[in-house]
Every structure is written in C-alpha cells, then in structure tokens.
Motif scaffolding. Sequence first.
Motif, mmCIF file in Angstrom:
data_model
loop_
_atom_site.group_PDB
_atom_site.id
_atom_site.type_symbol
_atom_site.label_atom_id
_atom_site.label_comp_id
_atom_site.label_asym_id
_atom_site.label_seq_id
_atom_site.Cartn_x
_atom_site.Cartn_y
_atom_site.Cartn_z
ATOM 1 N N LEU A 3 4.388 -8.709 1.375
ATOM 2 C CA LEU A 3 3.038 -8.900 0.850
ATOM 3 C C LEU A 3 2.095 -7.764 1.216
ATOM 4 O O LEU A 3 1.260 -7.367 0.406
ATOM 5 N N PHE A 4 2.218 -7.232 2.430
ATOM 6 C CA PHE A 4 1.214 -6.292 2.923
ATOM 7 C C PHE A 4 1.720 -4.886 3.245
ATOM 8 O O PHE A 4 0.969 -3.932 3.108
ATOM 9 N N VAL A 5 2.931 -4.728 3.738
ATOM 10 C CA VAL A 5 3.353 -3.471 4.342
ATOM 11 C C VAL A 5 4.293 -2.641 3.470
ATOM 12 O O VAL A 5 4.270 -1.423 3.535
ATOM 13 N N SER A 6 5.102 -3.260 2.665
ATOM 14 C CA SER A 6 6.134 -2.523 1.931
ATOM 15 C C SER A 6 5.512 -1.471 1.009
ATOM 16 O O SER A 6 4.349 -1.571 0.643
ATOM 17 N N PRO A 7 6.285 -0.460 0.627
ATOM 18 C CA PRO A 7 5.743 0.566 -0.269
ATOM 19 C C PRO A 7 5.250 0.000 -1.598
ATOM 20 O O PRO A 7 4.329 0.528 -2.191
ATOM 21 N N ARG A 8 5.856 -1.068 -2.045
ATOM 22 C CA ARG A 8 5.396 -1.743 -3.266
ATOM 23 C C ARG A 8 4.812 -3.106 -2.910
ATOM 24 O O ARG A 8 5.229 -4.143 -3.447
ATOM 25 N N ALA A 9 3.856 -3.119 -2.017
ATOM 26 C CA ALA A 9 3.269 -4.360 -1.525
ATOM 27 C C ALA A 9 2.612 -5.143 -2.656
ATOM 28 O O ALA A 9 2.035 -4.568 -3.584
ATOM 29 N N LEU A 48 0.053 -7.283 -2.294
ATOM 30 C CA LEU A 48 -1.393 -7.246 -2.101
ATOM 31 C C LEU A 48 -1.804 -5.871 -1.589
ATOM 32 O O LEU A 48 -1.326 -5.426 -0.544
ATOM 33 N N ALA A 49 -2.665 -5.230 -2.317
ATOM 34 C CA ALA A 49 -3.175 -3.926 -1.879
ATOM 35 C C ALA A 49 -4.304 -4.161 -0.881
ATOM 36 O O ALA A 49 -5.332 -4.734 -1.233
ATOM 37 N N VAL A 58 -5.518 -2.728 7.759
ATOM 38 C CA VAL A 58 -4.963 -4.084 7.690
ATOM 39 C C VAL A 58 -3.446 -3.999 7.600
ATOM 40 O O VAL A 58 -2.729 -4.765 8.251
ATOM 41 N N ARG A 59 -2.973 -3.054 6.823
ATOM 42 C CA ARG A 59 -1.536 -2.825 6.697
ATOM 43 C C ARG A 59 -0.926 -2.486 8.056
ATOM 44 O O ARG A 59 0.133 -3.002 8.423
ATOM 45 N N ALA A 60 -1.593 -1.646 8.822
ATOM 46 C CA ALA A 60 -1.100 -1.260 10.148
ATOM 47 C C ALA A 60 -1.109 -2.453 11.105
ATOM 48 O O ALA A 60 -0.177 -2.616 11.907
#
Length: 128
Positions: A69-75, A77-78, A83-85
Amino acid sequence: MTDTPNVRAQAPLAPGMRPRPSGVEIGSVICGLFAFITLAIWGFTAWPFPWSIVAGIGAPVLAIVVWALFVSPRAVLAVHPFVRAIVELFVYAAATVAWWSMGQALIGLVFAIVAVTFGALNGRRRLA
C-alpha cells in the motif's frame, strides 16, 4: 567546461523497459524479504499451536499488505516520502523486535542496522 564532466547522456529506454536496478535497490528488496520471512518464523515459533498458524501466516501477510500500500515502487496509495519511510521503518522495527523476542538480539541488531542503512540510501536516491 561543464560543471558535471563525468555525467553522460543516456539513451531513452524502449517502451515497456525499465532501467537496471542498482545494488542499493537490490539490497532494499533483500531486507524487505528478510523482514517478511522473519515475521513468519516469529509467528510460527513464538506462539502455541492454534495461534502459531494464525500468527505465522497473518504477520507477514499484514506486513506485505502494508508494504504494497505505501512502500513498494508501484504503491497503491501515493503518500509523502517521509510517510513512506516511516512505514518502511515500522516493518523493519517489527522484524527487529521479532528477533529480540525470539532471544536473538544480535541478529535483530545487525538486521536493524543493515535495513535502516539500505532504506536511508534508497530513500535518498528517491528524493534526489
């Protein structure tokens, strides 16, 4: 003279092609996989029988869903890079705490140092 003499222009990639992953990106993927495997091992070993199946399957699945949802290269949710970190750090912290709770504090500490280092280097590359 130019300010960046060692920078070479790159030819555009063909449609559907991606650039080769760097060593930092490969290290980040390995750290993520290690975290998911750690959560599965923790779930299967730290709980009594009926709950070990739930925790052994549920903990890594929950971490993978949050990662996707948050971290993957194709997350899905942008979100803001910070927040990703934070989400990435929570997954790494969960794996570190899992190692500590299994009595393997040294493995947890080494994993935390390696994972945070790769996460910081990869995040820095994303922000540049």
